[in-house]
Structure formats: structure tokens, C-alpha cells
Design a protein around this motif. Structure first.
Motif, PDB file in Angstrom:
ATOM      1  N   PRO A 189       9.167 -23.535 -11.958  1.00 18.83           N
ATOM      2  CA  PRO A 189       7.989 -22.886 -11.375  1.00 18.83           C
ATOM      3  C   PRO A 189       8.160 -22.475  -9.909  1.00 18.83           C
ATOM      4  CG  PRO A 189       7.619 -25.230 -11.556  1.00 18.83           C
ATOM      5  CD  PRO A 189       8.969 -24.965 -12.169  1.00 18.83           C
ATOM      6  N   THR A 190       9.077 -21.566  -9.701  1.00 21.74           N
ATOM      7  CA  THR A 190       9.269 -20.961  -8.390  1.00 21.74           C
ATOM      8  C   THR A 190       9.678 -19.511  -8.612  1.00 21.74           C
ATOM      9  OG1 THR A 190      10.382 -21.176  -6.237  1.00 21.74           O
ATOM     10  CG2 THR A 190      11.684 -21.667  -8.182  1.00 21.74           C
ATOM     11  N   ALA A 191       9.296 -18.656  -7.678  1.00 17.37           N
ATOM     12  CA  ALA A 191       9.627 -17.234  -7.816  1.00 17.37           C
ATOM     13  C   ALA A 191       9.794 -16.612  -6.437  1.00 17.37           C
ATOM     14  CB  ALA A 191       8.540 -16.488  -8.586  1.00 17.37           C
ATOM     15  N   THR A 192      10.486 -15.490  -6.443  1.00 23.79           N
ATOM     16  CA  THR A 192      10.620 -14.658  -5.252  1.00 23.79           C
ATOM     17  C   THR A 192      10.129 -13.270  -5.618  1.00 23.79           C
ATOM     18  OG1 THR A 192      12.549 -15.891  -4.470  1.00 23.79           O
ATOM     19  CG2 THR A 192      12.247 -13.664  -3.583  1.00 23.79           C
ATOM     20  N   LEU A 193       9.336 -12.669  -4.743  1.00 26.57           N
ATOM     21  CA  LEU A 193       8.920 -11.279  -4.890  1.00 26.57           C
ATOM     22  C   LEU A 193       9.451 -10.511  -3.700  1.00 26.57           C
ATOM     23  CD1 LEU A 193       5.157 -11.466  -5.962  1.00 26.57           C
ATOM     24  CD2 LEU A 193       7.153 -11.168  -7.419  1.00 26.57           C
ATOM     25  N   VAL A 194       9.969  -9.313  -3.951  1.00 20.39           N
ATOM     26  CA  VAL A 194      10.450  -8.444  -2.875  1.00 20.39           C
ATOM     27  C   VAL A 194       9.680  -7.136  -2.952  1.00 20.39           C
ATOM     28  CG1 VAL A 194      12.422  -7.266  -1.840  1.00 20.39           C
ATOM     29  CG2 VAL A 194      12.745  -9.500  -2.957  1.00 20.39           C
ATOM     30  N   PHE A 195       8.961  -6.824  -1.883  1.00 21.81           N
ATOM     31  CA  PHE A 195       8.213  -5.575  -1.749  1.00 21.81           C
ATOM     32  C   PHE A 195       9.015  -4.653  -0.838  1.00 21.81           C
ATOM     33  CE2 PHE A 195       5.146  -8.816  -2.649  1.00 21.81           C
ATOM     34  CZ  PHE A 195       4.146  -8.207  -3.377  1.00 21.81           C
ATOM     35  N   ARG A 196       8.958  -3.328  -1.101  1.00 25.64           N
ATOM     36  CA  ARG A 196       9.679  -2.395  -0.241  1.00 25.64           C
ATOM     37  C   ARG A 196       8.918  -1.079  -0.165  1.00 25.64           C
ATOM     38  NH1 ARG A 196      10.785   1.667  -3.029  1.00 25.64           N
ATOM     39  NH2 ARG A 196      11.814   2.704  -1.326  1.00 25.64           N
ATOM     40  N   ALA A 197       9.179  -0.382   0.896  1.00 31.76           N
ATOM     41  CA  ALA A 197       8.706   0.992   1.081  1.00 31.76           C
ATOM     42  C   ALA A 197       9.739   1.648   1.982  1.00 31.76           C
ATOM     43  CB  ALA A 197       7.323   1.036   1.709  1.00 31.76           C
ATOM     44  N   ASP A 198      10.255   2.773   1.536  1.00 31.01           N
ATOM     45  CA  ASP A 198      11.370   3.411   2.235  1.00 31.01           C
ATOM     46  C   ASP A 198      12.478   2.371   2.390  1.00 31.01           C
ATOM     47  OD1 ASP A 198       9.995   5.907   2.458  1.00 31.01           O
ATOM     48  OD2 ASP A 198       8.868   5.070   4.142  1.00 31.01           O
ATOM     49  N   TRP A 199      12.967   2.159   3.612  1.00 30.54           N
ATOM     50  CA  TRP A 199      14.050   1.201   3.837  1.00 30.54           C
ATOM     51  C   TRP A 199      13.549  -0.114   4.415  1.00 30.54           C
ATOM     52  CZ3 TRP A 199      18.116   2.248   1.202  1.00 30.54           C
ATOM     53  CH2 TRP A 199      18.404   3.577   0.899  1.00 30.54           C
ATOM     54  N   GLU A 200      12.257  -0.309   4.410  1.00 29.95           N
ATOM     55  CA  GLU A 200      11.683  -1.561   4.904  1.00 29.95           C
ATOM     56  C   GLU A 200      11.365  -2.460   3.716  1.00 29.95           C
ATOM     57  OE1 GLU A 200       8.633  -0.906   8.037  1.00 29.95           O
ATOM     58  OE2 GLU A 200       9.100   1.193   7.657  1.00 29.95           O
ATOM     59  N   TRP A 201      11.528  -3.770   3.880  1.00 28.01           N
ATOM     60  CA  TRP A 201      11.271  -4.690   2.788  1.00 28.01           C
ATOM     61  C   TRP A 201      10.863  -6.054   3.320  1.00 28.01           C
ATOM     62  CZ3 TRP A 201      14.184  -9.120   2.677  1.00 28.01           C
ATOM     63  CH2 TRP A 201      15.362  -9.101   3.415  1.00 28.01           C
ATOM     64  N   ILE A 202      10.202  -6.820   2.446  1.00 29.46           N
ATOM     65  CA  ILE A 202       9.883  -8.216   2.738  1.00 29.46           C
ATOM     66  C   ILE A 202       9.938  -8.993   1.431  1.00 29.46           C
ATOM     67  CG2 ILE A 202       7.377  -7.873   2.556  1.00 29.46           C
ATOM     68  CD1 ILE A 202       7.170 -10.103   4.788  1.00 29.46           C
ATOM     69  N   GLY A 203      10.532 -10.167   1.503  1.00 28.94           N
ATOM     70  CA  GLY A 203      10.577 -11.070   0.358  1.00 28.94           C
ATOM     71  C   GLY A 203       9.724 -12.290   0.643  1.00 28.94           C
ATOM     72  N   VAL A 204       9.083 -12.797  -0.394  1.00 27.42           N
ATOM     73  CA  VAL A 204       8.302 -14.024  -0.285  1.00 27.42           C
ATOM     74  C   VAL A 204       8.723 -14.943  -1.428  1.00 27.42           C
ATOM     75  CG1 VAL A 204       6.342 -13.031  -1.575  1.00 27.42           C
ATOM     76  CG2 VAL A 204       5.984 -15.031  -0.104  1.00 27.42           C
ATOM     77  N   GLN A 205       8.958 -16.204  -1.092  1.00 29.57           N
ATOM     78  CA  GLN A 205       9.384 -17.190  -2.077  1.00 29.57           C
ATOM     79  C   GLN A 205       8.422 -18.350  -2.047  1.00 29.57           C
ATOM     80  OE1 GLN A 205      10.926 -20.464  -1.281  1.00 29.57           O
ATOM     81  NE2 GLN A 205      10.988 -20.887  -3.462  1.00 29.57           N
TER      82      GLN A 205
ATOM     83  N   ILE B  15      -6.636  -9.993  -9.299  1.00 30.15           N
ATOM     84  CA  ILE B  15      -5.214  -9.729  -9.058  1.00 30.15           C
ATOM     85  C   ILE B  15      -4.944  -8.236  -9.212  1.00 30.15           C
ATOM     86  CG2 ILE B  15      -2.857 -10.123  -9.889  1.00 30.15           C
ATOM     87  CD1 ILE B  15      -3.829 -12.980 -10.690  1.00 30.15           C
ATOM     88  N   TYR B  16      -5.491  -7.647 -10.262  1.00 33.26           N
ATOM     89  CA  TYR B  16      -5.318  -6.213 -10.513  1.00 33.26           C
ATOM     90  C   TYR B  16      -5.788  -5.390  -9.307  1.00 33.26           C
ATOM     91  CZ  TYR B  16      -5.955  -1.727 -12.957  1.00 33.26           C
ATOM     92  OH  TYR B  16      -5.920  -0.415 -13.341  1.00 33.26           O
ATOM     93  N   HIS B  17      -6.962  -5.735  -8.779  1.00 27.04           N
ATOM     94  CA  HIS B  17      -7.489  -5.009  -7.616  1.00 27.04           C
ATOM     95  C   HIS B  17      -6.656  -5.276  -6.364  1.00 27.04           C
ATOM     96  CE1 HIS B  17     -11.418  -4.928 -10.009  1.00 27.04           C
ATOM     97  NE2 HIS B  17     -10.930  -3.709  -9.997  1.00 27.04           N
ATOM     98  N   ALA B  18      -6.190  -6.523  -6.175  1.00 23.90           N
ATOM     99  CA  ALA B  18      -5.370  -6.849  -5.005  1.00 23.90           C
ATOM    100  C   ALA B  18      -4.050  -6.076  -5.019  1.00 23.90           C
ATOM    101  CB  ALA B  18      -5.086  -8.350  -4.952  1.00 23.90           C
ATOM    102  N   ALA B  19      -3.595  -5.730  -6.231  1.00 24.85           N
ATOM    103  CA  ALA B  19      -2.349  -4.971  -6.375  1.00 24.85           C
ATOM    104  C   ALA B  19      -2.619  -3.470  -6.439  1.00 24.85           C
ATOM    105  CB  ALA B  19      -1.601  -5.435  -7.620  1.00 24.85           C
ATOM    106  N   GLY B  20      -3.781  -3.055  -5.958  1.00 20.77           N
ATOM    107  CA  GLY B  20      -4.087  -1.630  -5.858  1.00 20.77           C
ATOM    108  C   GLY B  20      -4.618  -0.990  -7.122  1.00 20.77           C
ATOM    109  N   GLY B  21      -4.887  -1.775  -8.150  1.00 18.17           N
ATOM    110  CA  GLY B  21      -5.336  -1.222  -9.423  1.00 18.17           C
ATOM    111  C   GLY B  21      -6.776  -0.741  -9.407  1.00 18.17           C
TER     112      GLY B  21
ATOM    113  N   ARG C  31       0.829  -1.219   0.000  1.00 20.40           N
ATOM    114  CA  ARG C  31       0.000   0.000   0.000  1.00 20.40           C
ATOM    115  C   ARG C  31       0.859   1.263   0.000  1.00 20.40           C
ATOM    116  NH1 ARG C  31      -3.396  -3.154   3.077  1.00 20.40           N
ATOM    117  NH2 ARG C  31      -2.372  -2.608   5.015  1.00 20.40           N
ATOM    118  N   ARG C  32       2.015   1.192   0.629  1.00 14.52           N
ATOM    119  CA  ARG C  32       2.877   2.368   0.740  1.00 14.52           C
ATOM    120  C   ARG C  32       3.669   2.665  -0.532  1.00 14.52           C
ATOM    121  NH1 ARG C  32       6.028   1.022   6.058  1.00 14.52           N
ATOM    122  NH2 ARG C  32       7.375   2.679   5.264  1.00 14.52           N
ATOM    123  N   ASP C  33       3.782   1.683  -1.455  1.00 15.16           N
ATOM    124  CA  ASP C  33       4.558   1.927  -2.673  1.00 15.16           C
ATOM    125  C   ASP C  33       3.909   1.273  -3.894  1.00 15.16           C
ATOM    126  OD1 ASP C  33       6.607   3.074  -4.152  1.00 15.16           O
ATOM    127  OD2 ASP C  33       7.959   1.387  -3.856  1.00 15.16           O
ATOM    128  N   HIS C  34       2.616   1.511  -4.078  1.00 16.07           N
ATOM    129  CA  HIS C  34       1.885   1.116  -5.285  1.00 16.07           C
ATOM    130  C   HIS C  34       1.915  -0.387  -5.562  1.00 16.07           C
ATOM    131  CE1 HIS C  34       1.798   5.415  -6.048  1.00 16.07           C
ATOM    132  NE2 HIS C  34       3.108   5.417  -5.903  1.00 16.07           N
TER     133      HIS C  34
END
Length: 159
Positions: free
Chosen positions: A70-86, A113-119, A15-18
Motif C-alpha cells: 500500500p504505497t504509490a508514487t504519482l508523477v504530474f507533468r506539464a511541458d518539461w516541468e514535473w513533480i512526483g509525490v510518494q 475525487i473526480y472533481h478534484a481531478a478536473g472532471g 490544471r495545465r495537463d488535464h
């Protein structure tokens, strides 16, 4: 980090970084490939279990990587805070049929998915047409492992 807390943290930072995230997939050589996507948390359309998902344009290297590994990692961040999910990936799209997801369910899933990602889109029918024309695919990641820095972590810049 347990799944509920990890997904809550993804939503908070998203929510903090689109809802921007770096998506990391694996090239044929085994090297990582990175791209930026909009991603969000929603319930899996068949199991109801929470997943982290994004929509990928058809015929891309990213989808070729995910089909092969079929595996992926996503890293979300806002300012200097971050979280990765694999986690393991399931694909649902015109070139990646997922049993139980027909064309109408795919249309709804891509919107979800579009709405869950803030679209927010002023013309969802136009959105649907674009998804079909681009052969868009839903990428569903089962959250298996989280990594993060502590909430409220400060960053000290090098001088």
C-alpha cells in the motif's frame, strides 16, 4: 519540499495537463508497474488532512498491487516541468471497505475525487451508476515525499 508547496505545485501542473499523472505501484516481483490516471488534491474524507487521490476500476492489477504493497508514487507533468509525490495508500471501495466510509459516503468521495481531478460530467447520476458497475475504488495517497525539477526549468533537446 514541504507539503503545502508540493500540493500547490500538483494543482498547478495538473490544471495545465488535464490532471494526468503516471501512477507507479509495485508488482509482486518488486518491479514497478506504471499506468496513467486522472488525480487531484482533496481533503481525506475522515481525517481532513490533504491527500492526492484517484479512482481505480475494480478488479485491476493496480488495485491488487496496492492491496499487497500500500504505497504509490504519482508523477504530474506539464511541458518539461514535473513533480512526483510518494506516500502510503488507503483504499475505499466495494472490495476495499474503509471504516467510516459507507456506500453513500463512497459515492460522494468518488465524485469529489473526480472533481478534484478536473472532471466535469453532464449526468452525475449516470456517473454514479458507472462507478458502482465498475466497482470503482478511491485511492488516497498521504503525501510523504515530493521530488521535482525547478519551476520554469528549461529542457535542452539532444541534437
Amino acid at each position: 519540499m514541504e507539503t503545502t508547496a508540493g500540493l500547490a505545485r500538483i494543482n498547478e501542473l495538473g490544471r495545465r495537463d488535464h490532471f494526468l499523472a503516471v501512477a507507479i505501484t509495485q508488482r509482486r516481483s518488486g518491479e514497478p508497474a506504471a499506468s496513467v490516471v486522472n488525480a487531484g488534491v482533496l481533503d481525506h474524507p475522515l481525517t481532513g488532512e490533504p491527500v492526492v487521490a484517484f479512482v481505480a476500476r475494480g478488479r485491476t492489477a493496480k488495485l491488487a498491487h496496492l492491496r499487497r504493497t500500500p504505497t504509490a508514487t504519482l508523477v504530474f507533468r506539464a511541458d518539461w516541468e514535473w513533480i512526483g509525490v510518494q506516500g502510503a495508500v488507503e483504499l475505499a471501495g466495494p472490495d476495499d471497505p474503509l471504516e467510516g466510509i459507507d456506500s453513500e459516503r463512497l459515492r460522494v468521495l468518488l465524485r469529489d475525487i473526480y472533481h478534484a481531478a478536473g472532471g466535469v460530467h453532464p449526468d452525475l447520476d449516470a456517473y454514479d451508476r458507472e462507478m458502482v458497475a465498475d466497482r470503482r475504488t478511491a485511492v488516497l495517497i498521504k503525501p510523504e515525499h515530493f521530488t521535482s525539477n525547478p519551476t520554469g526549468a528549461d529542457h535542452e533537446e539532444d541534437e
